[in-house]
Design a protein around this motif. Structure first.
Motif, mmCIF file in Angstrom:
data_model
loop_
_atom_site.group_PDB
_atom_site.id
_atom_site.type_symbol
_atom_site.label_atom_id
_atom_site.label_comp_id
_atom_site.label_asym_id
_atom_site.label_seq_id
_atom_site.Cartn_x
_atom_site.Cartn_y
_atom_site.Cartn_z
ATOM 1 N N SER A 24 6.301 6.723 3.710
ATOM 2 C CA SER A 24 4.891 6.462 3.966
ATOM 3 C C SER A 24 4.456 7.095 5.276
ATOM 4 C CB SER A 24 4.641 4.947 4.003
ATOM 5 O OG SER A 24 5.390 4.344 5.019
ATOM 6 N N PRO A 57 -4.209 7.123 7.986
ATOM 7 C CA PRO A 57 -5.016 6.188 7.191
ATOM 8 C C PRO A 57 -5.239 6.678 5.764
ATOM 9 C CG PRO A 57 -6.365 7.269 8.876
ATOM 10 C CD PRO A 57 -4.942 7.603 9.187
ATOM 11 N N ARG A 58 -5.363 8.016 5.577
ATOM 12 C CA ARG A 58 -5.575 8.530 4.219
ATOM 13 C C ARG A 58 -4.359 8.255 3.338
ATOM 14 N NH1 ARG A 58 -7.598 14.614 3.536
ATOM 15 N NH2 ARG A 58 -9.371 13.643 4.608
ATOM 16 N N LYS A 91 -2.110 5.874 3.770
ATOM 17 C CA LYS A 91 -2.010 4.430 3.534
ATOM 18 C C LYS A 91 -2.991 3.989 2.449
ATOM 19 C CE LYS A 91 -0.214 3.124 8.068
ATOM 20 N NZ LYS A 91 -0.456 2.389 9.322
ATOM 21 N N LEU A 92 -4.207 4.555 2.476
ATOM 22 C CA LEU A 92 -5.185 4.227 1.438
ATOM 23 C C LEU A 92 -4.694 4.708 0.080
ATOM 24 C CD1 LEU A 92 -7.925 3.125 0.616
ATOM 25 C CD2 LEU A 92 -8.925 5.370 1.175
ATOM 26 N N GLY A 93 -4.107 5.923 0.041
ATOM 27 C CA GLY A 93 -3.568 6.438 -1.214
ATOM 28 C C GLY A 93 -2.466 5.555 -1.771
ATOM 29 N N ASN A 94 -1.588 5.072 -0.887
ATOM 30 C CA ASN A 94 -0.513 4.171 -1.329
ATOM 31 C C ASN A 94 -1.080 2.869 -1.893
ATOM 32 O OD1 ASN A 94 1.586 5.889 -0.634
ATOM 33 N ND2 ASN A 94 1.785 5.062 1.438
ATOM 34 N N LEU A 95 -2.135 2.363 -1.253
ATOM 35 C CA LEU A 95 -2.740 1.118 -1.723
ATOM 36 C C LEU A 95 -3.380 1.308 -3.092
ATOM 37 C CD1 LEU A 95 -3.493 -1.820 -1.268
ATOM 38 C CD2 LEU A 95 -5.526 -1.048 -0.010
ATOM 39 N N VAL A 96 -4.080 2.445 -3.286
ATOM 40 C CA VAL A 96 -4.710 2.719 -4.575
ATOM 41 C C VAL A 96 -3.647 2.850 -5.667
ATOM 42 C CG1 VAL A 96 -6.044 4.419 -5.891
ATOM 43 C CG2 VAL A 96 -6.776 3.771 -3.573
ATOM 44 N N ARG A 135 -3.182 -5.926 5.954
ATOM 45 C CA ARG A 135 -2.397 -4.850 5.340
ATOM 46 C C ARG A 135 -1.245 -5.406 4.515
ATOM 47 N NH1 ARG A 135 -1.819 -1.081 10.720
ATOM 48 N NH2 ARG A 135 -3.877 -0.050 10.646
#
Length: 417
Positions: free
Chosen positions: A72, A76-77, A79-84, A164
């Motif tokens: 990871s 921030p991009r 981390k957002l991709g991982n969350l999606v 988070r």
């Protein structure tokens, strides 16, 4: 006695046994193999050393598979991709990355009732479980995810960090809850974990038929009355509960001790220390070793083992290893889950920083106390945590459950006739 045919799905290669999951897997295979036919299917992020593969082949057949785990990014991009990715399917991205198509194909082709009696899974490999598998499905819980999540959530500092953690904790708990409900046997390593599993869902067939042990020959008793040089914490330093424990001890407990003993050292022993742990070495009283070949020498050199772990769960191998070695232990009450120990007999237990520091000062000053704790601690692990006895109890539970299932199948055939 009929030899059971056991397939073990392991998240990573279990040799060398240098972390909690590997220690459990390696010793379980080692002692099951004495009376049974064991096959290891390992899903690893990198190929194991061929020497290590040969060690495992002394005990079992070995099948190796590889997974590409994305590390990871701090951005921030990313981390957002991982969350999606995680929200799509309600499975954390780091669990999805252990699902390898070649493994699923191998299982589909080889899980024949004439080939395996038992399939045991643990941690990430539980995601491969399917309800129609003909073999006995066993899922080994090293800790109970929702309970661990609550502890980790409680020690997180700052609202943003808690936010988070929240979606991943909830998704991981739901995934492993589904796996436990599907299993014919959901193994808990402590009585408390068994109760926590039963509380999650009445359909979970939970049993504390297995626990953690310690290699009493490797960690042979070596107590000495010499004055302690300091305090040692041993563990995989990329593991968040270990990071929290080290920072907590250094910031909240160690300064109180040094008021009385300013020359004492704090030894942080274990592989993959992150930047925040390495930064502690700006204080000359702190030694951060990274990976070492032999943790025993560092424990013996320090003289006292400290385990101020606030998060995580299950039985901590670091406690059993220190007790076996004869190194006196100071820990917290949540860290002795599943252990039949008493503060002042086998070790010292203190939860508040001031009480922990007082226990440390007392132990440094009192050689007779250190000797008594050392002796009783060793006797305890000899009595309760020998791997051979532990694995035999687990094997007996597998045999009993298989026999009950086969009796039910015979009754069903008789009723149909």
């Amino acid at each position: 006695m009929t030899r059971l045919r056991i397939l073990t799905l392991s998240p990573g290669f279990p040799y060398p046994p240098d972390d909690g999951t590997k220690i459990q897997t390696f010793n379980r295979i080692r002692f099951l193999a004495a009376r049974n036919e064991v096959t290891l299917l390992s899903v690893s992020t990198k190929p194991p050393d061929s020497r290590y593969v040969e060690v495992m082949r002394q005990y079992c057949g070995v099948h190796l598979f590889h997974t590409n785990v994305r590390h990871s990014s701090a951005g921030p991009r990313a981390k957002l991709g991982n969350l999606v990715r995680s929200l799509w399917g309600l499975t954390p991205y780091y669990l999805k990355e252990y699902l390898v198509a070649e493994v699923e194909e191998w299982l589909q082709q080889n899980l024949d009732p004439n080939r395996f009696d038992v399939v045991e899974m643990e941690t990430l490999t539980g995601l491969y479980m399917r309800p129609w598998w003909p073999a006995l499905k066993v899922y080994i819980n090293h800790c109970i995810s929702p309970a661990v999540f609550k502890r980790e959530f409680a020690v997180q500092k700052g609202l943003l960090r808690k936010l988070r953690l929240l979606p991943y904790g909830l998704m991981e708990g739901a995934c492993l809850n589904k796996v436990n409900k599907m299993a014919d046997l959901a193994v808990a390593l402590t009585p408390q974990s068994e109760s926590e599993l039963r509380a999650l869902h009445p359909a979970i067939k939970a049993s504390n038929c297995l626990t953690n042990g310690v290699d009493l020959d490797y960690f042979h008793y070596r107590f000495t009355r010499k004055e302690p040089r300091g305090f040692a914490f041993v563990g995989l330093m990329s593991h968040p509960p270990n990071i929290d424990a080290v920072i907590h001890f250094y910031q909240d407990i160690f300064p109180l001790i040094r008021r009385r003993f300013p020359d004492m050292k704090f030894f942080v022993v274990g592989s993959s220390p992150p930047h925040e742990i390495k930064m502690l070495t700006s204080d000359p009283s702190v030694v951060v070793t990274g990976r070492v070949e032999d943790v025993r020498e560092y424990l013996l050199d320090a003289g006292i083992a400290v385990i101020p772990t606030r998060a995580g769960g299950g039985i901590l191998n670091k406690i059993l290893e220190s007790l076996a070695l004869g190194v006196p232990v100071i820990t917290r009450s949540n860290s002795v889950e599943g252990l039949s120990v008493h503060s002042g007999k086998e070790l010292l237990i203190a939860d508040e920083p001031s009480d922990f520091a007082d226990a440390a000062v007392r132990m440094v000053k009192d050689a007779d106390l250190r000797m008594s704790l050392s002796s009783q601690g060793r006797k305890y692990v000899e009595r309760c945590h020998q791997w051979e006895h532990i694995v035999r109890r687990y094997e007996d539970a597998l045999r009993d459950l298989l026999e009950r299932q086969r009796r039910e199948q015979r009754k069903g055939v008789f009723r149909q006739a």
